[in-house]
Design a protein around this motif. Structure first.
Motif, short mmCIF file in Angstrom:
data_model
loop_
_atom_site.label_atom_id
_atom_site.label_comp_id
_atom_site.label_asym_id
_atom_site.label_seq_id
_atom_site.Cartn_x
_atom_site.Cartn_y
_atom_site.Cartn_z
N SER A 1 0.85 -1.18 0.00
CA SER A 1 0.00 0.00 0.00
C SER A 1 0.89 1.24 0.00
N PRO A 2 0.37 2.38 -0.46
CA PRO A 2 1.19 3.59 -0.53
C PRO A 2 1.79 4.02 0.81
N ASP A 3 1.10 3.71 1.92
CA ASP A 3 1.64 4.10 3.22
C ASP A 3 2.51 3.01 3.85
N GLY A 4 2.64 1.87 3.16
CA GLY A 4 3.52 0.80 3.62
C GLY A 4 2.99 -0.03 4.78
N THR A 5 1.73 0.14 5.14
CA THR A 5 1.19 -0.60 6.28
C THR A 5 0.46 -1.88 5.90
N GLN A 6 0.13 -2.04 4.60
CA GLN A 6 -0.60 -3.21 4.15
C GLN A 6 0.03 -3.77 2.88
N ILE A 7 -0.27 -5.04 2.64
CA ILE A 7 0.17 -5.71 1.42
C ILE A 7 -1.04 -6.41 0.83
N ALA A 8 -1.31 -6.12 -0.43
CA ALA A 8 -2.34 -6.84 -1.17
C ALA A 8 -1.65 -8.00 -1.89
N PHE A 9 -2.38 -9.09 -2.11
CA PHE A 9 -1.81 -10.24 -2.79
C PHE A 9 -2.93 -11.10 -3.36
N THR A 10 -2.57 -12.03 -4.21
CA THR A 10 -3.51 -12.98 -4.79
C THR A 10 -3.37 -14.30 -4.06
N SER A 11 -4.51 -14.94 -3.75
CA SER A 11 -4.47 -16.21 -3.02
C SER A 11 -5.65 -17.09 -3.42
N ASN A 12 -5.46 -18.39 -3.29
CA ASN A 12 -6.57 -19.32 -3.48
C ASN A 12 -7.02 -19.89 -2.13
N ALA A 13 -6.84 -19.14 -1.06
CA ALA A 13 -7.28 -19.56 0.28
C ALA A 13 -8.80 -19.67 0.32
N GLU A 14 -9.29 -20.36 1.30
CA GLU A 14 -10.74 -20.55 1.51
C GLU A 14 -11.42 -21.15 0.30
N ASP A 15 -10.75 -22.12 -0.33
CA ASP A 15 -11.32 -22.84 -1.46
C ASP A 15 -11.73 -21.95 -2.62
N SER A 16 -11.09 -20.81 -2.76
CA SER A 16 -11.40 -19.93 -3.89
C SER A 16 -10.49 -20.26 -5.06
N PHE A 17 -10.88 -19.82 -6.23
CA PHE A 17 -10.03 -20.02 -7.42
C PHE A 17 -8.80 -19.13 -7.29
N GLN A 18 -8.95 -17.84 -7.36
CA GLN A 18 -7.92 -16.85 -7.04
C GLN A 18 -8.66 -15.58 -6.64
N ASP A 19 -8.34 -15.04 -5.50
CA ASP A 19 -8.97 -13.82 -5.02
C ASP A 19 -7.90 -12.84 -4.55
N ILE A 20 -8.33 -11.59 -4.39
CA ILE A 20 -7.45 -10.55 -3.86
C ILE A 20 -7.64 -10.49 -2.35
N TRP A 21 -6.56 -10.48 -1.64
CA TRP A 21 -6.53 -10.39 -0.19
C TRP A 21 -5.67 -9.20 0.21
N VAL A 22 -5.91 -8.67 1.39
CA VAL A 22 -5.08 -7.61 1.97
C VAL A 22 -4.74 -8.02 3.40
N MET A 23 -3.51 -7.76 3.81
CA MET A 23 -3.08 -8.05 5.18
C MET A 23 -2.18 -6.92 5.66
N ASP A 24 -1.99 -6.87 6.96
CA ASP A 24 -1.03 -5.92 7.52
C ASP A 24 0.37 -6.31 7.05
N ASP A 25 1.32 -5.39 7.12
CA ASP A 25 2.66 -5.67 6.61
C ASP A 25 3.41 -6.73 7.41
N ASP A 26 2.86 -7.16 8.54
CA ASP A 26 3.47 -8.26 9.31
C ASP A 26 2.72 -9.58 9.10
N GLY A 27 1.74 -9.59 8.19
CA GLY A 27 0.97 -10.80 7.90
C GLY A 27 -0.30 -10.93 8.72
#
Length: 168
Positions: free
Chosen positions: A80-106
């Motif tokens: 993220s522009p402020d460096g506090t979050q990271i967006a990523f692609t994941s197939n978690a929760e039985d999804s095909f591929q979705d966009i997720w966001v987490m804090d910069d520490d996971g």
């Protein structure tokens, strides 16, 4: 500049100065498939994908640590522009591929795209809005995070591909 090289026989993260001098490998274990490096906004850290997880390290390659440890395939980190979050692609929760966001520490991973289809290539605009491509209609269109969830920016029967633009 950060990039992926296959000189060692596997993919490794390399960096060099903006003028092309001082190229050096930051990941050198020779076993993981390191991909898709992304610099933090302040230039002090790099996030990257390695064998289905998101890893963060200091810009000099020290303090490499995995911040996603789920059984899913996680890739394509974007700070993220402020460096506090990271967006990523994941197939978690039985999804095909979705966009997720987490804090910069996971911490606090949150799924943003609950729609059917393949969602990938997240990128942030300077104002902090998240954009990505998705194909719920069968066409790769550009989406962004809206007040009520994902919204198509130009819903056309056309392929838009990955958002490789430069904001600003």
């Amino acid at each position: 500049i950060a990039w992926v090289s296959h000189q060692s026989g596997t993919s490794e993260i390399w960096v060099m100065n903006a003028d092309g001098t001082n190229p050096r490998a930051l990941t050198t274990d020779g076993t993981s498939k390191d991909q898709l490096p992304d610099w933090s906004p302040d230039g002090s850290r790099i996030a990257y994908a390695a064998d289905g997880d998101i890893v963060i390290m200091n810009a000099d390659g020290t303090d490499q640590h995995t911040i996603t440890t789920d059984p899913a395939d996680d890739f394509g980190p974007a700070w993220s522009p402020d460096g506090t979050q990271i967006a990523f692609t994941s197939n978690a929760e039985d999804s095909f591929q979705d966009i997720w966001v987490m804090d910069d520490d996971g911490a606090n991973p949150t799924r943003l795209t609950p729609v059917e289809g393949f969602d990938a290539f997240p990128e942030w605009s300077p104002d902090g809005r998240l954009h990505w491509v998705s194909d719920p209609t069968g066409w790769w269109n550009l989406y962004r995070e809206g007040e009520r969830g994902p919204e198509a920016l130009a819903p056309l029967e056309a392929e838009f591909g990955a958002p490789q633009w430069i904001f600003g």
